[in-house]
Design a protein around this motif. Structure first.
Motif, short mmCIF file in Angstrom:
data_model
loop_
_atom_site.label_atom_id
_atom_site.label_comp_id
_atom_site.label_asym_id
_atom_site.label_seq_id
_atom_site.Cartn_x
_atom_site.Cartn_y
_atom_site.Cartn_z
N GLU A 180 0.83 -1.21 0.00
CA GLU A 180 0.00 0.00 0.00
C GLU A 180 0.87 1.26 0.00
OE1 GLU A 180 -3.87 1.84 2.35
OE2 GLU A 180 -2.90 0.04 3.13
N GLU A 181 1.95 1.24 0.76
CA GLU A 181 2.85 2.39 0.81
C GLU A 181 3.57 2.60 -0.53
OE1 GLU A 181 5.33 1.48 4.17
OE2 GLU A 181 3.68 1.79 5.59
N VAL A 182 4.02 1.51 -1.15
CA VAL A 182 4.68 1.62 -2.45
C VAL A 182 3.71 2.16 -3.50
CG1 VAL A 182 5.71 0.26 -4.35
CG2 VAL A 182 6.43 -0.14 -2.00
N VAL A 183 2.49 1.64 -3.48
CA VAL A 183 1.47 2.09 -4.44
C VAL A 183 1.13 3.57 -4.20
CG1 VAL A 183 -0.94 1.78 -5.15
CG2 VAL A 183 0.56 -0.21 -4.92
N ALA A 184 1.02 3.96 -2.95
CA ALA A 184 0.74 5.38 -2.64
C ALA A 184 1.86 6.28 -3.16
CB ALA A 184 0.55 5.57 -1.14
N LEU A 185 3.11 5.86 -2.97
CA LEU A 185 4.25 6.63 -3.50
C LEU A 185 4.20 6.69 -5.03
CD1 LEU A 185 7.19 5.41 -1.25
CD2 LEU A 185 6.24 7.72 -1.38
N PHE A 186 3.83 5.56 -5.65
CA PHE A 186 3.71 5.55 -7.10
C PHE A 186 2.69 6.59 -7.56
CE2 PHE A 186 0.83 4.22 -10.48
CZ PHE A 186 1.66 4.41 -11.57
N PHE A 187 1.51 6.61 -6.96
CA PHE A 187 0.47 7.54 -7.41
C PHE A 187 0.86 8.99 -7.15
CE2 PHE A 187 -2.29 3.75 -7.53
CZ PHE A 187 -2.69 3.88 -8.85
N LYS A 188 1.58 9.23 -6.06
CA LYS A 188 2.04 10.60 -5.79
C LYS A 188 3.04 11.03 -6.88
CE LYS A 188 4.41 13.38 -2.35
NZ LYS A 188 5.18 13.38 -1.12
N ASP A 189 4.02 10.19 -7.15
CA ASP A 189 5.05 10.50 -8.15
C ASP A 189 4.47 10.53 -9.56
OD1 ASP A 189 7.84 10.97 -8.84
OD2 ASP A 189 7.74 8.98 -9.76
N SER A 190 3.61 9.59 -9.87
CA SER A 190 3.08 9.50 -11.23
C SER A 190 2.15 10.67 -11.56
CB SER A 190 2.37 8.17 -11.47
OG SER A 190 1.30 8.01 -10.57
N SER A 191 1.47 11.19 -10.56
CA SER A 191 0.62 12.38 -10.80
C SER A 191 1.49 13.56 -11.23
CB SER A 191 -0.17 12.73 -9.54
OG SER A 191 -1.09 11.71 -9.25
N ARG A 192 2.63 13.68 -10.58
CA ARG A 192 3.57 14.75 -10.95
C ARG A 192 4.08 14.52 -12.37
NH1 ARG A 192 8.70 14.59 -11.42
NH2 ARG A 192 8.92 12.61 -10.34
N LEU A 193 4.41 13.27 -12.70
CA LEU A 193 4.90 12.96 -14.05
C LEU A 193 3.84 13.25 -15.11
CD1 LEU A 193 6.87 9.65 -13.50
CD2 LEU A 193 7.79 11.80 -14.37
N LEU A 194 2.59 12.92 -14.82
CA LEU A 194 1.52 13.21 -15.78
C LEU A 194 1.40 14.71 -16.04
CD1 LEU A 194 -1.34 10.72 -14.79
CD2 LEU A 194 -0.14 10.85 -16.99
N THR A 195 1.54 15.49 -14.98
CA THR A 195 1.50 16.95 -15.13
C THR A 195 2.66 17.43 -15.99
OG1 THR A 195 0.42 17.20 -12.99
CG2 THR A 195 1.54 19.15 -13.87
N ASN A 196 3.85 16.88 -15.76
CA ASN A 196 5.02 17.25 -16.56
C ASN A 196 4.84 16.87 -18.03
OD1 ASN A 196 6.20 18.19 -14.23
ND2 ASN A 196 7.58 16.45 -13.99
N ILE A 197 4.26 15.71 -18.29
CA ILE A 197 4.01 15.27 -19.67
C ILE A 197 3.02 16.22 -20.33
CG2 ILE A 197 3.01 13.44 -21.10
CD1 ILE A 197 4.08 11.44 -18.91
N GLU A 198 1.97 16.55 -19.60
CA GLU A 198 0.95 17.46 -20.13
C GLU A 198 1.56 18.83 -20.46
OE1 GLU A 198 -3.74 17.64 -19.21
OE2 GLU A 198 -2.41 17.75 -17.48
#
Length: 167
Positions: A70-88
Motif C-alpha cells: 500500500e505504501e509503495v502504491v501510494a508513492l507511485f500515485f504521488k510520483d506519477s501524478s507529478r509525471l503526468l503533469t510534466n508530460i501534459e
C-alpha cells in the motif's frame, strides 16, 4: 416465579437473541467482504489492470512491514501524478520536444511497471510510438488514455486496500 424474575429472564433472552443476530450479521459481513476481497484482485488481473509484478510486490510484504504494498502504491500515485503533469506541460510547449516527451513517458512507464500497472504500461508504449512518429495528436490521445487508466487503477487499488484493511 414472580413477575420481576420472569421479566428479567425475558430481557436476558432478548439480549441473547440480539447478540446472536448481531454476531450472525457480522459473520455474514466478514464472509462477504472476504469473498469480494479474494475475487477482486484476480479480476484486476483478468481485466488487464495488473500483471505479475504486483504479485511479486506483495511477496515482499511481511509482518515487519504489513503495509508495504500500500505504501509503495501510494508513492507511485504521488510520483506519477507529478509525471503526468510534466508530460501534459511538455505537450503544450511549442515546438514540441518529442525527445523530452519520450523521456518523461519512459519514466512514467517504468514507475507503472514497478507496481504491475499493465494497462498504463501498454498505453505508455503507444505514446512512445506516437513520439517516434512525431504524431502530436496521437500523443495527446494517448495522454488522455494514460490519465484515464491512471485514475481507474488508483480508484480500484484504493478500494482493494480499503477492503483489505477491514479483514
Amino acid at each position: 416465579m414472580d413477575y420481576s424474575n420472569l421479566r428479567r429472564q425475558i430481557i436476558s433472552m432478548k439480549k441473547s437473541l440480539f447478540d446472536q443476530k448481531r454476531l450472525l450479521l457480522r459473520a455474514k459481513f466478514l464472509f462477504t467482504t472476504k469473498l469480494i476481497f479474494f475475487i477482486f484482485l484476480p479480476v484486476l488481473f483478468l481485466q488487464g489492470y495488473l500483471d505479475e509484478q504486483f504479485n511479486q510486490l506483495e511477496e515482499l510484504q511481511d509482518d515487519s512491514s504489513p503495509n508495504f504494498v500500500e505504501e509503495v502504491v501510494a508513492l507511485f500515485f504521488k510520483d506519477s501524478s507529478r509525471l503526468l503533469t510534466n508530460i501534459e506541460q511538455a505537450l503544450e510547449k511549442c515546438p514540441q520536444d518529442f525527445y523530452r516527451l519520450d523521456s518523461l513517458v519512459h519514466q512514467f512507464k517504468g514507475s507503472g511497471s514497478s507496481i504491475g500497472a499493465l494497462r498504463m504500461k501498454n498505453e505508455c508504449s503507444m505514446f512512445k510510438a506516437h513520439c517516434n512518429e512525431r504524431n502530436l495528436e496521437g500523443c495527446r490521445r494517448s495522454l488522455q488514455k494514460m490519465k484515464r487508466e491512471h485514475a481507474t487503477l488508483k480508484q480500484k487499488l484504493e478500494t482493494y486496500f480499503q477492503v483489505n484493511s477491514t479483514l
